[in-house]
Every structure is written in structure tokens, then in C-alpha cells.
Motif scaffolding. Sequence first.
Motif, PDB file in Angstrom:
ATOM      1  N   ALA A 107       0.845  -1.197   0.000  1.00 43.53           N
ATOM      2  CA  ALA A 107       0.000   0.000   0.000  1.00 43.53           C
ATOM      3  C   ALA A 107       0.879   1.244   0.000  1.00 43.53           C
ATOM      4  O   ALA A 107       2.010   1.235   0.492  1.00 43.53           O
ATOM      5  N   TRP A 108       0.350   2.319  -0.555  1.00 40.43           N
ATOM      6  CA  TRP A 108       1.008   3.608  -0.414  1.00 40.43           C
ATOM      7  C   TRP A 108       1.113   3.949   1.074  1.00 40.43           C
ATOM      8  O   TRP A 108       0.249   3.533   1.866  1.00 40.43           O
ATOM      9  N   PRO A 109       2.120   4.693   1.497  1.00 39.57           N
ATOM     10  CA  PRO A 109       2.369   4.909   2.930  1.00 39.57           C
ATOM     11  C   PRO A 109       1.218   5.541   3.714  1.00 39.57           C
ATOM     12  O   PRO A 109       1.101   5.325   4.922  1.00 39.57           O
ATOM     13  N   ASP A 110       0.362   6.309   3.056  1.00 34.36           N
ATOM     14  CA  ASP A 110      -0.706   7.016   3.770  1.00 34.36           C
ATOM     15  C   ASP A 110      -1.992   6.206   3.897  1.00 34.36           C
ATOM     16  O   ASP A 110      -2.949   6.664   4.527  1.00 34.36           O
ATOM     17  N   VAL A 111      -2.033   4.996   3.348  1.00 35.45           N
ATOM     18  CA  VAL A 111      -3.304   4.292   3.193  1.00 35.45           C
ATOM     19  C   VAL A 111      -3.811   3.637   4.471  1.00 35.45           C
ATOM     20  O   VAL A 111      -4.942   3.870   4.912  1.00 35.45           O
ATOM     21  N   VAL A 112      -3.018   2.777   5.071  1.00 31.06           N
ATOM     22  CA  VAL A 112      -3.535   1.899   6.126  1.00 31.06           C
ATOM     23  C   VAL A 112      -4.018   2.686   7.334  1.00 31.06           C
ATOM     24  O   VAL A 112      -5.108   2.422   7.869  1.00 31.06           O
ATOM     25  N   ALA A 113      -3.251   3.662   7.789  1.00 30.97           N
ATOM     26  CA  ALA A 113      -3.656   4.450   8.958  1.00 30.97           C
ATOM     27  C   ALA A 113      -4.969   5.184   8.687  1.00 30.97           C
ATOM     28  O   ALA A 113      -5.844   5.265   9.569  1.00 30.97           O
ATOM     29  N   ALA A 114      -5.112   5.698   7.465  1.00 28.26           N
ATOM     30  CA  ALA A 114      -6.350   6.404   7.122  1.00 28.26           C
ATOM     31  C   ALA A 114      -7.540   5.451   7.086  1.00 28.26           C
ATOM     32  O   ALA A 114      -8.636   5.774   7.583  1.00 28.26           O
ATOM     33  N   LEU A 115      -7.350   4.269   6.507  1.00 25.83           N
ATOM     34  CA  LEU A 115      -8.443   3.289   6.472  1.00 25.83           C
ATOM     35  C   LEU A 115      -8.840   2.860   7.878  1.00 25.83           C
ATOM     36  O   LEU A 115     -10.031   2.678   8.172  1.00 25.83           O
ATOM     37  N   ASP A 116      -7.869   2.696   8.744  1.00 24.48           N
ATOM     38  CA  ASP A 116      -8.173   2.325  10.132  1.00 24.48           C
ATOM     39  C   ASP A 116      -8.998   3.401  10.821  1.00 24.48           C
ATOM     40  O   ASP A 116      -9.878   3.093  11.640  1.00 24.48           O
ATOM     41  N   ARG A 117      -8.741   4.649  10.497  1.00 22.63           N
ATOM     42  CA  ARG A 117      -9.538   5.741  11.063  1.00 22.63           C
ATOM     43  C   ARG A 117     -10.959   5.744  10.503  1.00 22.63           C
ATOM     44  O   ARG A 117     -11.922   6.047  11.219  1.00 22.63           O
ATOM     45  N   LEU A 118     -11.096   5.396   9.227  1.00 23.13           N
ATOM     46  CA  LEU A 118     -12.402   5.449   8.565  1.00 23.13           C
ATOM     47  C   LEU A 118     -13.284   4.247   8.900  1.00 23.13           C
ATOM     48  O   LEU A 118     -14.516   4.338   8.860  1.00 23.13           O
ATOM     49  N   PRO A 120     -14.402   2.597  11.547  1.00 28.41           N
ATOM     50  CA  PRO A 120     -15.537   2.632  12.480  1.00 28.41           C
ATOM     51  C   PRO A 120     -16.759   3.358  11.947  1.00 28.41           C
ATOM     52  O   PRO A 120     -17.863   3.198  12.499  1.00 28.41           O
ATOM     53  N   HIS A 121     -16.595   4.141  10.906  1.00 26.80           N
ATOM     54  CA  HIS A 121     -17.682   5.012  10.439  1.00 26.80           C
ATOM     55  C   HIS A 121     -18.252   4.629   9.072  1.00 26.80           C
ATOM     56  O   HIS A 121     -19.337   5.083   8.713  1.00 26.80           O
ATOM     57  N   TYR A 122     -17.518   3.829   8.311  1.00 27.58           N
ATOM     58  CA  TYR A 122     -17.935   3.501   6.955  1.00 27.58           C
ATOM     59  C   TYR A 122     -17.691   2.026   6.663  1.00 27.58           C
ATOM     60  O   TYR A 122     -16.755   1.426   7.197  1.00 27.58           O
ATOM     61  N   ILE A 123     -18.527   1.471   5.796  1.00 25.73           N
ATOM     62  CA  ILE A 123     -18.228   0.171   5.203  1.00 25.73           C
ATOM     63  C   ILE A 123     -17.067   0.393   4.225  1.00 25.73           C
ATOM     64  O   ILE A 123     -17.115   1.308   3.410  1.00 25.73           O
ATOM     65  N   LEU A 124     -16.049  -0.433   4.310  1.00 19.15           N
ATOM     66  CA  LEU A 124     -14.874  -0.279   3.454  1.00 19.15           C
ATOM     67  C   LEU A 124     -14.664  -1.531   2.605  1.00 19.15           C
ATOM     68  O   LEU A 124     -14.788  -2.649   3.094  1.00 19.15           O
ATOM     69  N   GLY A 125     -14.315  -1.328   1.355  1.00 18.97           N
ATOM     70  CA  GLY A 125     -13.991  -2.472   0.511  1.00 18.97           C
ATOM     71  C   GLY A 125     -13.483  -2.038  -0.845  1.00 18.97           C
ATOM     72  O   GLY A 125     -13.704  -0.895  -1.272  1.00 18.97           O
ATOM     73  N   PRO A 126     -12.791  -2.914  -1.550  1.00 16.48           N
ATOM     74  CA  PRO A 126     -12.340  -2.605  -2.898  1.00 16.48           C
ATOM     75  C   PRO A 126     -13.474  -2.723  -3.911  1.00 16.48           C
ATOM     76  O   PRO A 126     -14.331  -3.606  -3.790  1.00 16.48           O
ATOM     77  N   LEU A 127     -13.475  -1.831  -4.874  1.00 15.88           N
ATOM     78  CA  LEU A 127     -14.292  -1.998  -6.070  1.00 15.88           C
ATOM     79  C   LEU A 127     -13.280  -1.997  -7.201  1.00 15.88           C
ATOM     80  O   LEU A 127     -12.991  -0.974  -7.805  1.00 15.88           O
ATOM     81  N   SER A 128     -12.710  -3.162  -7.427  1.00 17.16           N
ATOM     82  CA  SER A 128     -11.537  -3.304  -8.276  1.00 17.16           C
ATOM     83  C   SER A 128     -11.797  -4.248  -9.424  1.00 17.16           C
ATOM     84  O   SER A 128     -12.714  -5.073  -9.369  1.00 17.16           O
ATOM     85  N   ASN A 129     -10.963  -4.165 -10.428  1.00 17.50           N
ATOM     86  CA  ASN A 129     -10.999  -5.143 -11.513  1.00 17.50           C
ATOM     87  C   ASN A 129     -10.322  -6.445 -11.104  1.00 17.50           C
ATOM     88  O   ASN A 129     -10.379  -7.425 -11.847  1.00 17.50           O
ATOM     89  N   GLY A 130      -9.686  -6.459  -9.950  1.00 14.30           N
ATOM     90  CA  GLY A 130      -9.047  -7.676  -9.462  1.00 14.30           C
ATOM     91  C   GLY A 130     -10.057  -8.707  -9.000  1.00 14.30           C
ATOM     92  O   GLY A 130     -11.123  -8.368  -8.485  1.00 14.30           O
ATOM     93  N   LYS A 143      -2.181  -5.324   4.670  1.00 12.43           N
ATOM     94  CA  LYS A 143      -2.914  -4.995   5.907  1.00 12.43           C
ATOM     95  C   LYS A 143      -4.036  -3.989   5.652  1.00 12.43           C
ATOM     96  O   LYS A 143      -4.225  -3.020   6.386  1.00 12.43           O
ATOM     97  N   LEU A 144      -4.807  -4.258   4.609  1.00  7.92           N
ATOM     98  CA  LEU A 144      -5.940  -3.406   4.257  1.00  7.92           C
ATOM     99  C   LEU A 144      -7.177  -3.900   4.985  1.00  7.92           C
ATOM    100  O   LEU A 144      -7.567  -5.059   4.829  1.00  7.92           O
ATOM    101  N   PRO A 145      -7.842  -3.063   5.770  1.00  5.36           N
ATOM    102  CA  PRO A 145      -8.939  -3.521   6.639  1.00  5.36           C
ATOM    103  C   PRO A 145     -10.292  -3.575   5.945  1.00  5.36           C
ATOM    104  O   PRO A 145     -11.279  -2.978   6.396  1.00  5.36           O
ATOM    105  N   TRP A 146     -10.365  -4.309   4.844  1.00  5.40           N
ATOM    106  CA  TRP A 146     -11.631  -4.406   4.128  1.00  5.40           C
ATOM    107  C   TRP A 146     -12.661  -5.193   4.932  1.00  5.40           C
ATOM    108  O   TRP A 146     -12.323  -6.139   5.644  1.00  5.40           O
TER     109      TRP A 146
END
Length: 242
Positions: A107-118, A120-130, A143-146
Motif C-alpha cells: 500500500a502507499w504509505p498514507d493508506v492503512v492508517a487512514a483506512l483504520d480511522r475510517l 468505524p464510520h464507513y463500510i470499506l472495501g475494494p471496487l476493483s478489476n481484481g 494490511k488493508l482492513p476491508w
Amino acid sequence: MTQIRALVFDVFGTVVDWRNGIAREAAPFLKKWGRTDIDPIAFSDAWRGRYQPSMEEIRSGRRPYCRLDVLHRENLSYVLQYFGIEEAAISEQELVSLNKAWHRLDAWPDVVAALDRLKPHYILGPLSNGNISLMVNLARHAKLPWEVVLGAEITHAYKPSPQAYLRAVEALDLPHAEVCLVAAHNSDLRAARSCGLSTAFVPRPDEYGSHEKADLKADSEWDVIATDFTDLADQLLVGKSA
């Protein structure tokens, strides 16, 4: 912003650094094959360069849907030929391992900490071609908290086809505007907006290194325009309890 309940993310380029990750993974293979003359970054760029053309065969209807892992493997054969590497001289185990490099991107360096903050408040997940296994392995590696995995294998459609967004929203059982796509690519956000989703732009000027041209800044008034994932979290969490 106040109505958003789910944040879904473009992954390659927006969340993870595919270019340097693939180069890192390819370097030892190139060395083993006696091809230290090939720049691993050039190898990475060439492999990624086959990404959109291979999906377009499916988007156009000329080919039935198949998983991105399959397309990556086919594209790897093309890239090996492009660089004059004899695929027949490489073991299947090596080819499988190198193809799985897409499952081991950082992950880019700013990603994981920001996702961890988000989270508790939002459903998180990839919408990817993968495909699903790719996204799960990538999440475990980076360590992406999807909480949910959405995208092409769920919808049997590759972005920016409308069904890639519409079926993902349907799976969440939420109104379209309550689902926000976060992406570093303006074209992805345009397609999502046309399907009624909310949109958030985060630039990744280093995605293509010095070759980056198209997405250095937002080209429309997206619902959220952030400088990075930290700023994205700051804007989305205004007025929300910690």
C-alpha cells in the motif's frame, strides 16, 4: 458527504503501488534468467500496459468474462515475448509465482492508517478489476482492513462498464449516492458518477513515475477532492466522533 455510508476503492494505483511492487518482484526472476539488461520498472510498465487492452476484449463482448489473474498470466506471456525471454525455458512454478506478484503489492504509505480511522464510520472495501482471491491476498499482504470485497468477479464486468458499479452497489443494498468510489483516476470517477455513486479523488502522482500525465489533479468537481488518504479521512470524519 453526510449521506455516505460505504467507501469503495479503486485499488491498483489508488491504494497500492503496483509499479514499484511488480518491479521488486520481477527483479530476482530477471536476474535468474540472465536478463539483468532489462530494467524491472520497464518490465512492470510493459506488463501493466497490457491491462486495459486485455480487459477491453471482455468489455466489448468479444470474449466471455474471465478473472484478472488469467488476464495477467496471458499478459505475462506477451511481455516475456516482447523482451525476448523464452517462456518455454521457464518452469511453470516460476511463472505462477511471478504472476502472483500482483497479490503481493504494498500500500502507499498514507493508506492503512487512514483506512483504520475510517473503518468505524464507513463500510470499506475494494471496487476493483481484481478477482476475489487477488483482493483477499493483497489485503492480507498490505494490511488493508476491508469488510467486503466487490469488483469484477462479483459483477462479471470490468470498470468502467456501468454494471461494474451498479451490481456492486446492489450487493451492498444501499442507495447509489450512499456509496462513494475513491479513486486516483478521473475516468473511473466519471463512470461511477454516471451510475449515481458519490465520488472522491485522491491523486497518485507517482503511480507512473515521470510518465504520469492524465491524473495529476481532479478534472471535475468531485464530491471530495483530497490531497492524500490522510486528508481524505480528515474531510470525511469532520463532525464524527473519534
